[in-house]
Design a protein around this motif. Structure first.
Motif, PDB file in Angstrom:
ATOM      1  N   ALA A  12       4.586   5.678  -3.143  1.00 53.16           N
ATOM      2  CA  ALA A  12       5.892   5.172  -2.713  1.00 53.16           C
ATOM      3  C   ALA A  12       5.737   4.213  -1.546  1.00 53.16           C
ATOM      4  O   ALA A  12       4.732   4.223  -0.831  1.00 53.16           O
ATOM      5  CB  ALA A  12       6.805   6.339  -2.324  1.00 53.16           C
ATOM      6  N   PHE A  13       6.723   3.380  -1.370  1.00 51.60           N
ATOM      7  CA  PHE A  13       6.818   2.507  -0.211  1.00 51.60           C
ATOM      8  C   PHE A  13       8.290   2.403   0.173  1.00 51.60           C
ATOM      9  O   PHE A  13       9.186   2.746  -0.614  1.00 51.60           O
ATOM     10  CB  PHE A  13       6.220   1.119  -0.497  1.00 51.60           C
ATOM     11  N   GLY A  14       8.548   1.938   1.377  1.00 57.61           N
ATOM     12  CA  GLY A  14       9.922   1.833   1.850  1.00 57.61           C
ATOM     13  C   GLY A  14      10.281   0.416   2.233  1.00 57.61           C
ATOM     14  O   GLY A  14       9.428  -0.360   2.670  1.00 57.61           O
ATOM     15  N   VAL A  15      11.515   0.063   2.045  1.00 60.77           N
ATOM     16  CA  VAL A  15      12.056  -1.220   2.482  1.00 60.77           C
ATOM     17  C   VAL A  15      13.033  -0.929   3.620  1.00 60.77           C
ATOM     18  O   VAL A  15      14.101  -0.348   3.395  1.00 60.77           O
ATOM     19  CB  VAL A  15      12.760  -1.959   1.327  1.00 60.77           C
ATOM     20  N   ARG A  16      12.599  -1.245   4.838  1.00 61.76           N
ATOM     21  CA  ARG A  16      13.374  -0.957   6.058  1.00 61.76           C
ATOM     22  C   ARG A  16      13.752   0.520   6.143  1.00 61.76           C
ATOM     23  O   ARG A  16      14.802   0.890   6.666  1.00 61.76           O
ATOM     24  CB  ARG A  16      14.628  -1.843   6.141  1.00 61.76           C
ATOM     25  N   ALA A  17      12.887   1.351   5.605  1.00 65.38           N
ATOM     26  CA  ALA A  17      13.136   2.795   5.630  1.00 65.38           C
ATOM     27  C   ALA A  17      11.804   3.526   5.496  1.00 65.38           C
ATOM     28  O   ALA A  17      10.870   3.020   4.868  1.00 65.38           O
ATOM     29  CB  ALA A  17      14.077   3.203   4.494  1.00 65.38           C
ATOM     30  N   ALA A  18      11.740   4.704   6.112  1.00 62.50           N
ATOM     31  CA  ALA A  18      10.538   5.526   6.002  1.00 62.50           C
ATOM     32  C   ALA A  18      10.527   6.245   4.660  1.00 62.50           C
ATOM     33  O   ALA A  18      11.573   6.492   4.060  1.00 62.50           O
ATOM     34  CB  ALA A  18      10.485   6.532   7.145  1.00 62.50           C
TER      35      ALA A  18
ATOM     36  N   ALA B  36       9.724   9.610   2.621  1.00 69.55           N
ATOM     37  CA  ALA B  36       9.558  11.045   2.823  1.00 69.55           C
ATOM     38  C   ALA B  36       8.187  11.490   2.321  1.00 69.55           C
ATOM     39  O   ALA B  36       7.755  11.117   1.230  1.00 69.55           O
ATOM     40  CB  ALA B  36      10.658  11.808   2.075  1.00 69.55           C
ATOM     41  N   GLY B  37       7.500  12.292   3.162  1.00 67.78           N
ATOM     42  CA  GLY B  37       6.198  12.793   2.762  1.00 67.78           C
ATOM     43  C   GLY B  37       5.069  11.788   2.878  1.00 67.78           C
ATOM     44  O   GLY B  37       3.944  12.066   2.484  1.00 67.78           O
ATOM     45  N   GLY B  38       5.334  10.616   3.379  1.00 71.35           N
ATOM     46  CA  GLY B  38       4.287   9.626   3.567  1.00 71.35           C
ATOM     47  C   GLY B  38       4.074   8.691   2.407  1.00 71.35           C
ATOM     48  O   GLY B  38       3.431   7.659   2.540  1.00 71.35           O
ATOM     49  N   GLY B  39       4.589   9.043   1.222  1.00 70.38           N
ATOM     50  CA  GLY B  39       4.468   8.167   0.068  1.00 70.38           C
ATOM     51  C   GLY B  39       3.064   8.006  -0.460  1.00 70.38           C
ATOM     52  O   GLY B  39       2.751   7.025  -1.130  1.00 70.38           O
ATOM     53  N   GLU B  40       2.181   8.935  -0.142  1.00 65.46           N
ATOM     54  CA  GLU B  40       0.777   8.782  -0.507  1.00 65.46           C
ATOM     55  C   GLU B  40       0.575   8.831  -2.014  1.00 65.46           C
ATOM     56  O   GLU B  40       1.386   9.386  -2.763  1.00 65.46           O
ATOM     57  CB  GLU B  40      -0.054   9.870   0.183  1.00 65.46           C
ATOM     58  N   HIS B  41      -0.560   8.285  -2.452  1.00 70.61           N
ATOM     59  CA  HIS B  41      -0.866   8.234  -3.874  1.00 70.61           C
ATOM     60  C   HIS B  41      -1.193   9.620  -4.402  1.00 70.61           C
ATOM     61  O   HIS B  41      -1.892  10.403  -3.772  1.00 70.61           O
ATOM     62  CB  HIS B  41      -2.056   7.295  -4.104  1.00 70.61           C
ATOM     63  N   ASP B  42      -0.655   9.937  -5.568  1.00 73.35           N
ATOM     64  CA  ASP B  42      -0.860  11.253  -6.178  1.00 73.35           C
ATOM     65  C   ASP B  42      -1.191  11.067  -7.654  1.00 73.35           C
ATOM     66  O   ASP B  42      -0.519  10.310  -8.358  1.00 73.35           O
ATOM     67  CB  ASP B  42       0.399  12.117  -6.027  1.00 73.35           C
ATOM     68  N   VAL B  43      -2.257  11.745  -8.121  1.00 73.49           N
ATOM     69  CA  VAL B  43      -2.681  11.653  -9.515  1.00 73.49           C
ATOM     70  C   VAL B  43      -2.320  12.948 -10.231  1.00 73.49           C
ATOM     71  O   VAL B  43      -2.578  14.046  -9.725  1.00 73.49           O
ATOM     72  CB  VAL B  43      -4.202  11.400  -9.624  1.00 73.49           C
TER      73      VAL B  43
ATOM     74  N   GLU C 187       0.831  -1.198   0.000  1.00 71.24           N
ATOM     75  CA  GLU C 187       0.000   0.000   0.000  1.00 71.24           C
ATOM     76  C   GLU C 187       0.870   1.255   0.000  1.00 71.24           C
ATOM     77  O   GLU C 187       2.033   1.228   0.419  1.00 71.24           O
ATOM     78  CB  GLU C 187      -0.904   0.003   1.224  1.00 71.24           C
ATOM     79  N   PRO C 188       0.332   2.379  -0.496  1.00 73.18           N
ATOM     80  CA  PRO C 188       1.094   3.629  -0.486  1.00 73.18           C
ATOM     81  C   PRO C 188       1.568   4.006   0.912  1.00 73.18           C
ATOM     82  O   PRO C 188       0.804   3.973   1.872  1.00 73.18           O
ATOM     83  CB  PRO C 188       0.075   4.647  -1.030  1.00 73.18           C
ATOM     84  N   GLY C 189       2.847   4.324   1.011  1.00 75.75           N
ATOM     85  CA  GLY C 189       3.422   4.731   2.286  1.00 75.75           C
ATOM     86  C   GLY C 189       3.844   3.596   3.186  1.00 75.75           C
ATOM     87  O   GLY C 189       4.340   3.851   4.288  1.00 75.75           O
ATOM     88  N   ALA C 190       3.665   2.337   2.749  1.00 80.08           N
ATOM     89  CA  ALA C 190       3.993   1.192   3.610  1.00 80.08           C
ATOM     90  C   ALA C 190       5.500   1.105   3.841  1.00 80.08           C
ATOM     91  O   ALA C 190       6.304   1.455   2.983  1.00 80.08           O
ATOM     92  CB  ALA C 190       3.486  -0.096   2.974  1.00 80.08           C
ATOM     93  N   ARG C 191       5.853   0.616   5.022  1.00 79.83           N
ATOM     94  CA  ARG C 191       7.260   0.343   5.343  1.00 79.83           C
ATOM     95  C   ARG C 191       7.412  -1.163   5.500  1.00 79.83           C
ATOM     96  O   ARG C 191       6.812  -1.762   6.402  1.00 79.83           O
ATOM     97  CB  ARG C 191       7.679   1.060   6.626  1.00 79.83           C
ATOM     98  N   LEU C 192       8.184  -1.786   4.636  1.00 82.91           N
ATOM     99  CA  LEU C 192       8.319  -3.232   4.590  1.00 82.91           C
ATOM    100  C   LEU C 192       9.658  -3.658   5.163  1.00 82.91           C
ATOM    101  O   LEU C 192      10.657  -2.940   5.044  1.00 82.91           O
ATOM    102  CB  LEU C 192       8.187  -3.733   3.148  1.00 82.91           C
ATOM    103  N   GLU C 193       9.669  -4.843   5.770  1.00 84.29           N
ATOM    104  CA  GLU C 193      10.919  -5.367   6.297  1.00 84.29           C
ATOM    105  C   GLU C 193      11.773  -5.995   5.204  1.00 84.29           C
ATOM    106  O   GLU C 193      12.981  -6.122   5.342  1.00 84.29           O
ATOM    107  CB  GLU C 193      10.629  -6.385   7.393  1.00 84.29           C
ATOM    108  N   ARG C 194      11.150  -6.387   4.122  1.00 81.52           N
ATOM    109  CA  ARG C 194      11.906  -6.899   2.975  1.00 81.52           C
ATOM    110  C   ARG C 194      11.161  -6.534   1.706  1.00 81.52           C
ATOM    111  O   ARG C 194       9.941  -6.333   1.708  1.00 81.52           O
ATOM    112  CB  ARG C 194      12.115  -8.395   3.071  1.00 81.52           C
ATOM    113  N   GLY C 195      11.882  -6.460   0.622  1.00 84.23           N
ATOM    114  CA  GLY C 195      11.290  -6.046  -0.634  1.00 84.23           C
ATOM    115  C   GLY C 195      10.236  -7.012  -1.139  1.00 84.23           C
ATOM    116  O   GLY C 195      10.375  -8.232  -0.986  1.00 84.23           O
TER     117      GLY C 195
END
Length: 541
Positions: free
Chosen positions: A117-123, A125-132, A34-42
Motif C-alpha cells: 500500500a501507499f498513501g496520497v497525503r495520508a498515512a 495503516a500498518g505501514g503498507g508493507e509488502h505481503d506475499v 515503494e511500499p508504505g510511501a506517503r506521496l504528496e500527489r497521486g
C-alpha cells in the motif's frame, strides 16, 4: 523392456538438457511508489519489478482505494519482461491505496500473489508493507489439494503395480502376487483382482490428473473460464507439462487394457517425470538435480508404497477364512519376494527425500519455523511409522508365526496381518501431506531467496541521476559522505520516538545495492540501499 527404459532415459536427458541453471518464481523485488510511501500527489505510473520475466498472459495488477468510498482505480497496462507498469487514468484523491498483483511461475505454474500500500497525503495503516500470500489453501486451494491427493494416491497404486510386475513377474506374464503352486484355486482370482485394481487405479489417475490440471489453470487465470484455461494449458510450458501427465497416463492405461503390461511401464514412468517437471523441483536450484531427485522419489515410492497397497488390496480379503497352508504360502512366498524390491525402493525413497528436503528447505530451522517444514515433518513421521510397521511384521512377527504348527491364527499372525493392513492407511496420510506440500506457492528456500532479493535489490529506477525525495512536513533530511557512498536519512518525531528512513546512494545519486548495517540498538528491518528499499528504525530518545 530395455527399449522402453532407453526411451525414458532419453526423455530425462532432454528435460535436463533444457533445464538451465537456477529457476525460481517471479518474486517481487520492488515498486514505484515503494511500499508504505506517503506521496504528496497521486502517481501517474505504478511500476512493479520482479526477479524473473513474467507470464504476460496471466500476470496482472490492480490499484484499489482503501477505506470508505473505496474501490478499484482505473488503470491500464500489462507486463513487459520483468516489469509490470500500470498507467493511472484518474487523479487519486487523498487516501490510502493498495496494489494487488498476481503472477504465474513460468517454470512450475504456481500462482503467486502479493499486496502493498501507499498513501496520497495520508498515512497507510500498518505501514503498507509488502505481503506475499503463502497459504496452500488460498483461492479455493482445497480443490487443488484434494485433486493432488487423489492423483498421487492412484498414481502410486497404478505405477507401483506396473513397476513391481515388471521386476517380479515372470516372462510368461504370471502375476507376481500368485503362488508358485500352479494348482492353487485362488490363482485366477488373484490375477483378475490385481488387473481390476490396476485398471481402476489407472482410470482414477487419468481423471485426477485432468482435474488437477484444470484446478491449477483456474488458479493461475484467477477463475474458471474457457479463456483462462486455454491461456494456461495451451500457451504456458507449465500447463503443457500438466497436459502431458494426463496424456501419458491415458496411453499407459490403454496399453494395460490391451494386455501389454510391461510396455505400459514406459508411459507410466514418463508421466511421473512430467509430474516432477510440473512441480516445485522445476523452479528449484540446481534445477536438473531437483527434477532428477523428485522423479526417482516418485518411482521408488510407487514400488514401495504402491506395491504394499496392491498387495494388501489383493490378498487380505482373500485370506479371511483361508486355510493355514495358503496363509503361510503367501507369507513365505509373496511377501519375501516383494521385500527384495521394496527394501531397496525404501532406501531410495529415504535418500531422495532427504536430498529433496535440503533443496526445498535450504536451512534446517525451516523444518519447524515454516508451515511447509512442519507439514514435511508430518510426512516424514508417517513414513517412519510405515517403515517401523514393515520392520516389525517382516522381521519379528512373520518368522515367529511361520515356525508355529497350530492350525488356527496365533496372536503373532493376527498382529502380522493387522500391521500389514495398516500400512496403506498410513500411506494415505503421507499422500495427504504431499498434496498440501505441492500446493504451497513457494517452498521455504525459494521464499527466503525472494525475500533476500527484495531486501538486496529494489526496483531499478529509470533515472540517472535519481532525484532525492523531498522531506515531508515535520521531517528532517540529512546526508553525509560514507566513503564512496552518500548516506541520506529522513527522520521525524513520532510520539516519544524518532522514525527514520535511511538510503545509501553512489556519488552519481543512483541507489547502491547491498545490505545496510546501522550500529544502533533498535527494532529495525534491514533492506538494500536501492531505490524503494528502506531501513526504518524506531528507538527512544
Amino acid at each position: 523392456m530395455r527399449r522402453g527404459l532407453f526411451i525414458v532415459v532419453a526423455v530425462l536427458v532432454v528435460v535436463l538438457a533444457t533445464a538451465g541453471s537456477a529457476g525460481a518464481h517471479s518474486a517481487f523485488l520492488g515498486s514505484t511508489p515503494e511500499p508504505g510511501a506517503r506521496l504528496e500527489r497521486g502517481p501517474r505510473l505504478v511500476k512493479l519489478t520482479f526477479t524473473e520475466p513474467l507470464n504476460e498472459r496471466l500476470s496482472t495488477a490492480t490499484v484499489v482505494r482503501l477505506g470508505s468510498g473505496g474501490g478499484p482505480v482505473r488503470t491500464r497496462g500489462r507486463p513487459s519482461g520483468k516489469r509490470l507498469i500500470l498507467e493511472v487514468l484518474a487523479t487519486l484523491p487523498r487516501g490510502a491505496y493498495q496494489v494487488r498483483w498476481h503472477t504465474v511461475s513460468t517454470r512450475d505454474g504456481h500462482a503467486l500473489e502479493g499486496t502493498f500500500a501507499f498513501g496520497v497525503r495520508a498515512a497507510v495503516a500498518g505501514g503498507g508493507e509488502h505481503d506475499v500470500q503463502q497459504s496452500p489453501f488460498a483461492r479455493q486451494g482445497e480443490l487443488r489439494v484434494a485433486a493432488r491427493v487423489l492423483l498421487y494416491a492412484s498414481l502410486l497404486v497404478f505405477g507401483g503395480a506396473l513397476l513391481v510386475q515388471a521386476m517380479l513377474g515372470g516372462r510368461d506374464g504370471r502375476c507376481w502376487l500368485t503362488l508358485a503352486d500352479t494348482g492353487d484355486p485362488a490363482r485366477v482370482r488373484v490375477s483378475r483382482r490385481e488387473r481390476a485394481i490396476v485398471l481402476h487405479a489407472g482410470c482414477v489417475a487419468v481423471g485426477a490428473a485432468a482435474l488437477s490440471a484444470a484446478a491449477d489453470a483456474a488458479d493461475a487465470a484467477g477463475g474458471f473460464s474457457a479463456r483462462g484455461l486455454a491461456e494456461f494449458l495451451l500457451y504456458a510450458d507449465a500447463g503443457l507439462t500438466r497436459l502431458a501427465v494426463v496424456g501419458l497416463l491415458a496411453v499407459a492405461l490403454a496399453v494395460v487394457a490391451a494386455g501389454r503390461r510391461r510396455a505400459a511401464v514406459v508411459p507410466a514412468a514418463a508421466a511421473m517425470l512430467a509430474l516432477a517437471v510440473s512441480g516445485h523441483a522445476n523452479a528449484s536450484a540446481p534445477r536438473a538435480l531437483a527434477v532428477l531427485v523428485d522423479w526417482l522419489h516418485l518411482l521408488s515410492a510407487a514400488v514401495w508404497a504402491g506395491g504394499i497397497a496392491v498387495l494388501v488390496l489383493v490378498w487380505l480379503p482373500l485370506l479371511s477364512g483361508a486355510p493355514r497352508s495358503r496363509r503361510h504360502a503367501v507369507a513365505g512366498q509373496v511377501l519375501p519376494a516383494f521385500g527384495r524390491v521394496a527394501l531397496p525402493a525404501f532406501v531410495v525413497v529415504a535418500v531422495t527425500g532427504m536430498v529433496s528436503a535440503g533443496i526445498e528447505l535450504g536451512r534446517v530451522t525451516a523444518l519447524w519455523q515454516s508451515d511447509y517444514g512442519r507439514v514435511l515433518m508430518v510426512k516424514v513421521s508417517v513414513v517412519v511409522l510405515i517403515a517401523a510397521a514393515s520392520a516389525v511384521h517382516a522381521w519379528r512377527l512373520r518368522p515367529r508365526f511361520l515356525a508355529e504348527r497350530i492350525e488356527s491364527r496365533s496372536r503373532s499372525e493376527r498382529r502380522h496381518w493387522r500391521l500389514l493392513g495398516v500400512e496403506p492407511v498410513l500411506g494415505l496420510g503421507v499422500v495427504a501431506a504431499v498434496g498440501v506440500l505441492v500446493a504451497f506457492p513457494l517452498p521455504p528456500r525459494q521464499l527466503d531467496d525472494a525475500g533476500s532479493a527484495e531486501a538486496a535489490v529494489a526496483a531499478v529506477p529509470d533515472c540517472s541521476p535519481c532525484p532525492l525525495p523531498s522531506p515531508r512536513p515535520g521531517e528532517l533530511a540529512v546526508a553525509e559522505h560514507a566513503g564512496s557512498n552518500v548516506a541520506a536519512a529522513w527522520v521525524r518525531r513520532d510520539g516519544a520516538a524518532l522514525v527514520g528512513t535511511v538510503r545509501v546512494y553512489g556519488l552519481n545519486k543512483r541507489p547502491r545495492p547491498g545490505p545496510l548495517r546501522v550500529p544502533v540498538r533498535c527494532s529495525a528491518r534491514a533492506g538494500a540501499g536501492a531505490e524503494g528499499s528502506a531501513w526504518r528504525a524506531r528507538h527512544g530518545r
